[in-house]
Design an enzyme around this catalytic site. Structure first.
Site, PDB file in Angstrom:
ATOM      1  N   ASP A   1       0.911  -1.096  -0.021  1.00 49.20           N
ATOM      2  CA  ASP A   1       0.046  -0.003   0.040  1.00 49.20           C
ATOM      3  C   ASP A   1       1.084   1.369  -0.089  1.00 49.20           C
ATOM      4  O   ASP A   1       1.788   1.373   0.678  1.00 49.20           O
ATOM      5  CB  ASP A   1      -1.011   0.096   1.178  1.00 49.20           C
TER       6      ASP A   1
ATOM      7  N   GLY B   1      -7.125   9.314   7.168  1.00 43.56           N
ATOM      8  CA  GLY B   1      -7.420   9.511   8.592  1.00 43.56           C
ATOM      9  C   GLY B   1      -9.087   9.865   8.977  1.00 43.56           C
ATOM     10  O   GLY B   1      -9.560   9.552   8.249  1.00 43.56           O
TER      11      GLY B   1
ATOM     12  N   HIS C   1      -9.541   5.493  -1.358  1.00 44.58           N
ATOM     13  CA  HIS C   1      -8.611   5.487  -0.344  1.00 44.58           C
ATOM     14  C   HIS C   1      -9.459   6.406   0.840  1.00 44.58           C
ATOM     15  O   HIS C   1     -10.246   7.002   0.372  1.00 44.58           O
ATOM     16  CB  HIS C   1      -7.168   6.123  -0.447  1.00 44.58           C
TER      17      HIS C   1
ATOM     18  N   GLY D   1     -11.340   5.038   3.471  1.00 40.00           N
ATOM     19  CA  GLY D   1     -12.800   4.602   3.838  1.00 40.00           C
ATOM     20  C   GLY D   1     -13.221   4.775   5.091  1.00 40.00           C
ATOM     21  O   GLY D   1     -14.443   4.710   5.317  1.00 40.00           O
TER      22      GLY D   1
END
Length: 286
Positions: free
Chosen positions: A82, A182, A209, A211
């Site tokens: 990632d 975040g 991204h 989530g």
């Protein structure tokens, strides 16, 4: 079963209209929690190991464990680097048997992002490894600030997305449509019209991204518009911290209080992961 590529998992999800969660592994507790959730929900799953988390998890130690677990389970599982930022990290992940690489060139200008992504795609595809790339600037920072917000001026450009997908041959594309790493500063405001246009322009599985913090309703709408992979970590970390605080408040002085706390963290994080798998629609798709 053996580890499968990200492309194998996402092509199925994209075609059938569900998304697969990519959950970050930072230690054995989180790994076991993710596997427990996938087993209970009968869901395919993507295990993320972020380059920024290398100080907490050693690839050479965790990959053999992941491979052993995979042999014992009946659901598809991909192992994904990632936010790989360096070629050193990408080569290290490939050498250790990762089946997917997420190259993050989002901080580069468009031409450099295309050029470097092409190099990563060539390197990985020659080894049968899938590649996800990122275009646009997702708010916040992976492993950085506690809260993040999205800058509309840096959302993924539709025309660039079309050109990028065609030029690089990536297997999946992470997009910036109002999502943020975040905790969100205020409720997330996702640009669904932009997402629909990007899907039409690229024709490949799209990735969300940041989530944690997005509502179930918005997840389902995003999935209907081409999102096939959703990264989720902050919610897991928050639950681990909450459980730890609660357990420490109640714990006595027995010698096994600490291992019991670890088990409580694992079980509660597994519940959070399972809830997301159900929302994403991947439950029952194993």
């Amino acid at each position: 079963m053996a580890l499968v590529t990200l492309k194998t998992i996402l092509d199925k999800a994209y075609a059938k209209g569900y998304a697969v969660g990519a959950f970050n592994v930072i230690n054995l507790t989180f790994l076991e929690a993710i596997i427990q959730a996938a087993r209970e929900t009968r869901s395919p799953v993507i295990l993320n190991v972020a380059e920024v988390h290398f100080p907490f998890v050693t690839l050479e130690h965790i990959v053999p464990v992941v491979k052993r677990i995979t042999e014992e389970e009946a659901f598809d599982l991909a192992l994904n680097l990632d936010h790989g930022l360096s070629m050193e990290a990408i080569q290290r992940a490939a050498k250790n048997g990762f089946t997917s690489i997420m190259f993050d060139g989002s901080a580069l200008n468009f031409a450099d992002n295309v050029r470097q992504t092409c190099n990563v795609v060539k390197y990985c595809h020659e080894q049968g490894i899938s590649v996800e790339a990122e275009l646009g600037a997702v708010g916040g920072a992976e492993g950085g600030a506690l809260t993040g917000s999205a800058d509309p001026a840096r959302f993924t450009d539709i025309g660039q997305a079309r050109e990028f997908a065609h030029a690089t041959g990536v297997d999946a594309l992470a997009v910036a449509i109002g999502n943020s790493h975040g905790r969100y500063k205020g409720p997330p405001q996702l640009d669904f019209d932009r997402l629909a246009a990007i899907r039409e322009a690229t024709g490949i599985p799209l990735v969300l991204h940041g989530g944690s913090g997005i509502s179930a309703e918005d997840f389902r709408k995003a999935i209907s518009l081409g999102i096939a992979k959703i990264n989720f970590f902050t919610g897991m970390s928050d639950e681990a911290i909450r459980t730890t605080k609660e357990y420490l408040h109640q714990a006595g002085e027995k010698y096994n209080d600490y291992p019991m706390m670890i088990n409580a963290v694992k079980d509660n994080v597994a519940k959070v992961v399972a809830e997301q798998m159900i929302i994403f629609g991947s439950a029952g798709q194993a």
